[in-house]
Design an enzyme around this catalytic site. Structure first.
Site, mmCIF file in Angstrom:
data_model
loop_
_atom_site.group_PDB
_atom_site.id
_atom_site.type_symbol
_atom_site.label_atom_id
_atom_site.label_comp_id
_atom_site.label_asym_id
_atom_site.label_seq_id
_atom_site.Cartn_x
_atom_site.Cartn_y
_atom_site.Cartn_z
ATOM 1 N N ILE A 140 -1.633 7.814 4.259
ATOM 2 C CA ILE A 140 -3.041 8.267 4.187
ATOM 3 C C ILE A 140 -3.819 7.415 5.192
ATOM 4 O O ILE A 140 -4.675 6.603 4.849
ATOM 5 C CB ILE A 140 -3.617 8.183 2.760
ATOM 6 C CG1 ILE A 140 -3.311 6.839 2.095
ATOM 7 C CG2 ILE A 140 -3.083 9.315 1.903
ATOM 8 C CD1 ILE A 140 -4.009 6.674 0.742
ATOM 9 N N HIS A 141 -3.498 7.656 6.456
ATOM 10 C CA HIS A 141 -3.905 6.812 7.572
ATOM 11 C C HIS A 141 -5.378 6.381 7.519
ATOM 12 O O HIS A 141 -5.694 5.193 7.573
ATOM 13 C CB HIS A 141 -3.685 7.556 8.895
ATOM 14 C CG HIS A 141 -2.345 8.172 9.052
ATOM 15 N ND1 HIS A 141 -1.229 7.450 9.416
ATOM 16 C CD2 HIS A 141 -1.923 9.462 8.913
ATOM 17 C CE1 HIS A 141 -0.187 8.248 9.504
ATOM 18 N NE2 HIS A 141 -0.579 9.477 9.203
ATOM 19 N N ASP A 142 -6.266 7.369 7.444
ATOM 20 C CA ASP A 142 -7.680 7.085 7.603
ATOM 21 C C ASP A 142 -8.251 6.255 6.457
ATOM 22 O O ASP A 142 -9.175 5.463 6.650
ATOM 23 C CB ASP A 142 -8.465 8.395 7.725
ATOM 24 C CG ASP A 142 -8.106 9.168 8.978
ATOM 25 O OD1 ASP A 142 -7.624 8.542 9.942
ATOM 26 O OD2 ASP A 142 -8.292 10.397 8.992
#
Length: 318
Positions: free
Chosen positions: A238-240
């Site tokens: 969930i990069h961001d």
């Protein structure tokens, strides 16, 4: 509380990040701006409205940003990861729609910077077109930016949209080069090297879903599991959201200062972020690049879950 602006292209992981920005007790969310990226600009704008509406943050102005890169046209979206609606095929679970856009992204962000009595953190979690335009057209406001926190790039593990490039940087390398190489605003880059380590599993998502309607809607964006399968793991990035946590809790991620270059050629390495590890040259500009070594990965996962599930007090702007 940290004055915060989020420039975003929702996007599944952007949805997690916006929820975190709106719910984190450390953040004073002053504005959200939508940019093209994972899906087209009308869809990213609608998704941002959906999220702000569901979060009850009608107080947060929404700006509409760039619908294309600075120079070359975009040739690829990310529907294979985020779904045609940008929210994993379950966009209808988010809402009601929040307020209508308040104006152009540049004007909305400039207004926040001009009126803030404190330096503002700008979290850029999509293509960097809006940020590059802001820095180019309003250099008088750069001193009011306390820090840029950018989710993008890959400095050692290869890309996710090509062998060389990460999606956000690849989407507008000319803008990324302006921001990461040419400007002198204090910047933290959160690359794939870290976000592919700070992944979450099904038990984490189940705990989030059990926390309430927001958590249930976020966890329902299961389309993102296609990306996990591409990584050959039963976990998903969930990069961001990882970048947003660093934005609102500075020092959460371990970083190293590196001089960067961005490849703006039209060849196979377009969008590559090259990190110079030889040491800082005299007069060189460094970016703080987040790295796995020294980062409490389990602690990051737990901190994300606490804030997204509402286990920490929320203090809306007002």
């Amino acid at each position: 509380m940290i004055p915060l602006v989020v420039d975003t292209d929702p996007g599944v992981d952007d949805a997690y990040a916006i929820a975190l920005a709106a719910r984190a007790p450390e953040a004073d969310l002053r504005a959200v701006t939508a940019v093209f990226g994972n899906v087209d600009l009308p869809t990213t704008t609608t998704n941002a409205r959906r999220l702000l509406g569901m979060l009850g943050r009608g107080d947060v102005p929404l700006g509409v940003g760039a619908d294309r890169p600075l120079v070359h046209p975009v040739t690829q979206r990310a529907a294979d990861v985020h779904g045609d609606d940008g929210l994993g095929g379950v966009a209808e679970r988010f809402g009601p729609l929040g307020p209508e856009p308040a104006g152009r992204a540049l004007d909305v962000v400039a207004g926040v910077l001009e009126t803030s009595s404190e330096p503002v953190v700008l979290a850029a979690i999509g293509p960097l077109t809006d940020v590059a335009l802001l820095l180019a057209t309003r250099p008088d406001l750069t001193g009011r930016i306390g820090r840029l926190v950018v989710m993008g790039g890959s400095v050692g593990i290869g890309g996710n949209v090509s062998a060389a490039a990460e999606f956000n940087v690849w989407s507008d390398p000319e803008a990324a080069r302006r921001v990461l190489v040419e400007e002198r605003v204090p910047t933290t880059l959160v690359p794939l090297d870290l976000t592919h380590v700070v992944t979450v599993d099904r038990s984490w998502l189940e705990a989030l879903a059990a926390s309430g309607p927001l958590g249930e809607a976020l966890a329902a964006t299961r389309h993102v599991y296609g990306h996990g399968e591409a990584l050959r793991v039963d976990r998903v990035p969930i990069h961001d959201a990882v970048a947003l946590l660093e934005a609102v809790v500075p020092g959460t991620l371990a970083t190293v200062p590196l001089e960067l270059e961005v490849d703006t050629s039209l060849g196979p390495s377009r969008g590559l972020v090259l990190a110079d590890r030889r040491g800082r040259a005299p007069g060189g500009h460094t970016v703080d690049v987040a790295v796995p070594d020294g980062t409490d990965v389990d602690g990051v996962r737990a901190a994300l879950l606490r804030r997204l599930s509402g286990d920490m007090p929320v203090r809306p702007r007002g």
